[in-house]
Design a protein around this motif. Sequence first.
Motif, PDB file in Angstrom:
ATOM      1  N   SER A  49     -14.470  17.142  -1.832  1.00  0.00           N
ATOM      2  CA  SER A  49     -13.493  16.524  -0.936  1.00  0.00           C
ATOM      3  C   SER A  49     -13.866  16.667   0.537  1.00  0.00           C
ATOM      4  O   SER A  49     -13.882  15.673   1.283  1.00  0.00           O
ATOM      5  N   PHE A 167      -1.050  21.529   0.282  1.00  0.00           N
ATOM      6  CA  PHE A 167      -1.908  20.409  -0.088  1.00  0.00           C
ATOM      7  C   PHE A 167      -3.103  20.858  -0.933  1.00  0.00           C
ATOM      8  O   PHE A 167      -3.668  20.057  -1.677  1.00  0.00           O
ATOM      9  N   GLY A 168      -3.510  22.092  -0.782  1.00  0.00           N
ATOM     10  CA  GLY A 168      -4.621  22.591  -1.576  1.00  0.00           C
ATOM     11  C   GLY A 168      -4.191  23.192  -2.898  1.00  0.00           C
ATOM     12  O   GLY A 168      -5.029  23.495  -3.753  1.00  0.00           O
ATOM     13  N   THR A 178      -5.764  17.467  -1.742  1.00  0.00           N
ATOM     14  CA  THR A 178      -6.905  17.330  -0.829  1.00  0.00           C
ATOM     15  C   THR A 178      -7.949  16.389  -1.398  1.00  0.00           C
ATOM     16  O   THR A 178      -8.564  15.601  -0.670  1.00  0.00           O
ATOM     17  N   LEU A 240      -9.037  19.705   6.156  1.00  0.00           N
ATOM     18  CA  LEU A 240      -9.154  19.968   4.723  1.00  0.00           C
ATOM     19  C   LEU A 240      -9.875  21.286   4.462  1.00  0.00           C
ATOM     20  O   LEU A 240      -9.541  22.024   3.527  1.00  0.00           O
ATOM     21  N   ILE A 243      -7.495  24.104   4.953  1.00  0.00           N
ATOM     22  CA  ILE A 243      -6.605  24.207   3.796  1.00  0.00           C
ATOM     23  C   ILE A 243      -7.328  24.861   2.627  1.00  0.00           C
ATOM     24  O   ILE A 243      -6.782  25.736   1.943  1.00  0.00           O
ATOM     25  N   ARG A 244      -8.569  24.446   2.417  1.00  0.00           N
ATOM     26  CA  ARG A 244      -9.345  24.963   1.279  1.00  0.00           C
ATOM     27  C   ARG A 244      -9.596  26.461   1.390  1.00  0.00           C
ATOM     28  O   ARG A 244      -9.580  27.181   0.388  1.00  0.00           O
TER      29      ARG A 244
END
Length: 331
Positions: A49, A167-168, A178, A240, A243-244
């Motif tokens: 992603s 979101f993750g 994601t 992203l 978040i990850r």
Amino acid sequence: MSPRTRHILELVLDNLVWFMLVFVLAVFSIFIPNFFQLGIFANIVEASSVLGVMSIGLALVIIAGHMDLSVESVAALSAMAVGIVFCSSGIGIGLQLHPDWLMVPVSLAIALAVGAVIGVINGFLIVRLQMSAFIITLASYIWVRGLVLVVSGGRSAQDLAPAIRWFGIQRLVGLPLTAWIAVGCFVVFSLILAKTPFGRHLVMIGGNETATFRAGIRVNRNLIIAFVLAGAIAGLAGWLLAIRTSGATANLGVGLLFNAFAAVVIGGVSLKGGVGTLPGVYAGVLLLSAINTAINLMGLPANFTQVIHGLLVLAAVLLDAFKQTIRQRLA
């Protein structure tokens, strides 16, 4: 050669990377135990992603006939900015907004703004001042990464706000949101590149900038927009990435630039400009992710990854030259 044969050959050339992806997945499924399962395929999509989103911006600039080496550092700076504002541990100040969902658009706006600002700087220096894209974006790669170190002091931001981290964690049809964001970005920008005047102009500029200018198209404006988009998309990749990893570190994202270039080249984008599609780039991203997953399942040393990626890039460049030769004969 009959029209039907010509059409089939053109179809194969245009989608060669997808055929390569299917072949590689089939080989891995046959020879690697436990590879052929939905969980592994979902992991391949999920792991791709961040790299996938970053590759979109890079591909846009390369298709337009230029280069952007700064996307990795831009993503790191965007992630660090989000981490400092919305993380509660380390150097994070733990900003709280009410209601909690407001932290999502605000954090995303911060990441996009950081990337867009650097894209504007790159675009102005390259397009308006006619400076080398390679040199300018290489300089940006260095000074932006240095800015990450300066801002963070070499420390990390941890424990990202749960409203953003959601979101993750939240999954839809077996994939985290994601991953769906990355897929959505590929769909949107593929349509922009293929169906809008801006997208078609980028391809024309990459093919022949002088002829495009003489045709009355505003080349400079389109190129600056391409660099701004590349920066903003790299900022999204940084969001992203934060978040990850639930935060940000000073060395976050190191090595992503090479992988993004590998995905773009493997995906059929010509470094000469004017040739390439984003669906092909996504196939290149998935191919790299599949190889990484296979290496992990086989328990091979991580060094094998870089060797294989390098050989794939070399093969892709040779394949690109071969495809151009075939297209010239078909013309």
